[in-house]
Design an enzyme around this catalytic site. Sequence first.
Site, PDB file in Angstrom:
ATOM      1  N   CYS A 190       0.855  -1.195   0.000  1.00 60.63           N
ATOM      2  CA  CYS A 190       0.000   0.000   0.000  1.00 60.63           C
ATOM      3  C   CYS A 190       0.895   1.250   0.000  1.00 60.63           C
ATOM      4  O   CYS A 190       1.863   1.330   0.756  1.00 60.63           O
ATOM      5  CB  CYS A 190      -0.907   0.000   1.231  1.00 60.63           C
ATOM      6  N   CYS A 208     -19.718  -5.682   2.765  1.00 56.31           N
ATOM      7  CA  CYS A 208     -19.006  -4.478   3.190  1.00 56.31           C
ATOM      8  C   CYS A 208     -17.670  -4.445   2.464  1.00 56.31           C
ATOM      9  O   CYS A 208     -17.085  -5.507   2.214  1.00 56.31           O
ATOM     10  CB  CYS A 208     -18.782  -4.511   4.702  1.00 56.31           C
ATOM     11  N   CYS A 218     -19.480   2.679   7.778  1.00 54.66           N
ATOM     12  CA  CYS A 218     -18.764   2.013   8.873  1.00 54.66           C
ATOM     13  C   CYS A 218     -17.504   2.838   9.101  1.00 54.66           C
ATOM     14  O   CYS A 218     -16.657   2.934   8.204  1.00 54.66           O
ATOM     15  CB  CYS A 218     -18.418   0.582   8.472  1.00 54.66           C
ATOM     16  N   ARG A 228     -18.412  -1.853  17.185  1.00 55.16           N
ATOM     17  CA  ARG A 228     -17.716  -3.127  16.937  1.00 55.16           C
ATOM     18  C   ARG A 228     -16.403  -3.202  17.685  1.00 55.16           C
ATOM     19  O   ARG A 228     -15.551  -2.330  17.586  1.00 55.16           O
ATOM     20  CB  ARG A 228     -17.449  -3.335  15.448  1.00 55.16           C
TER      21      ARG A 228
HETATM   22  S1  SF4 Z   1      -4.360   1.203   6.806  1.00 50.77           S
HETATM   23 FE1  SF4 Z   1      -5.087   0.919   4.706  1.00 50.77          FE
HETATM   24  S2  SF4 Z   1      -4.453   2.779   3.648  1.00 50.77           S
HETATM   25 FE2  SF4 Z   1      -3.229   2.702   5.528  1.00 50.77          FE
HETATM   26  S3  SF4 Z   1      -1.317   1.641   4.920  1.00 50.77           S
HETATM   27 FE3  SF4 Z   1      -2.752   0.087   5.681  1.00 50.77          FE
HETATM   28  S4  SF4 Z   1      -3.788  -0.718   3.883  1.00 50.77           S
HETATM   29 FE4  SF4 Z   1      -2.859   1.237   3.310  1.00 50.77          FE
END
Ligand code: SF4
Length: 345
Positions: free
Chosen positions: A53, A128, A188, A260
Amino acid sequence: MSKSLRWTREQTQALFEQPLLELLFSAQQIHRQHFDSRQVQVSTLLSIKTGSCPEDCKYCPQSARYKTGLAAEPLMEVELVLASARQAKAAGSSRFCMGAAWKNPQDRDLPYLEQMVAGVKALGMESCMTLGSLTDRQAQRLADAGLDYYNHNLDTSPAYYNKIITTRSYQERLDTLDKVRQAGIKVCSGGIVGLGESVTDRAELLMQLANLPAPPESVPINMLVKVAGTPLEHTEDVDPFDFIRTIAVARIMMPTSYVRLSAGREKMSEQTQAMCFMAGANSIFYGCKLLTTPNPAQNSDLKLFTKLGLNPENSVIEQTGSELVAQVNKQMLEADTELFYNAGR
Ligand code: SF4
């Protein structure tokens, strides 16, 4: 407080300062006005695209910036996702959540995501997704495919936020929640306790959530899971009572939302989890992994349900906690459980 009134900083702070048992009593009373206190909504979360990511969320092992040893995986095939959803349904989940480690989805991914949503809906489960930021058009396409909920957490207070994330602004998060809401998808959104934030930051996070144009239907409250290799690996532990207090304040400020109990349950004692349910938590993630971090095994969750007299809400297979324990134990002896555990990363 009605939905049209806004919570002030002073009111929120005052809740955090109440004696804990008084606060728990108020939270439990409010909880019982809006929910059956013996029902817990059960969701299963599957990582449909793992790691690499580009964001820098300092708690997250999926960020490409941190060396956590996590193996990145591309978007899963639709059929594998649906096989996992079928397993989750058989184990008692009523909602199937699909998470992808993206800044935002690309339009080329949408047809696959739409098929996943439609397939989960066809199983009779709620769907979701959590995919990062969305455009208006993407939100509408997911809504048209039948998506019930979209998860996008605010994580922490506006003031503490840039100590945790610098690659996506707080306003971008609020904008995404607005797009989701405008598209007719339920929201959410919650946050994480244990990032090194102050009690004031926890209060500000809950104020942000409760003061949205409409409070989120689902509010996940996570306890930080400290993953080796992330910048928050050595953050100080949070006292379980402070976590329970945050759940109770969330329940009082958002009386009709599902609160949750999310990440971090694996490290919580049964007694802490029981107090969270007393404080008004009425939803859990279920399954042995939460995206990429451990979660209690399904049968230990169900044994806890049995001990506490709780039942999974709207389970598609309508069984009590003890019947589900027996079923999950039986399933674990069967060869096809391998798919569920391998896919649930
Ligand atoms: S929380 Fe989500 S956006 Fe942030 S680094 Fe992890 S996968 Fe990526």
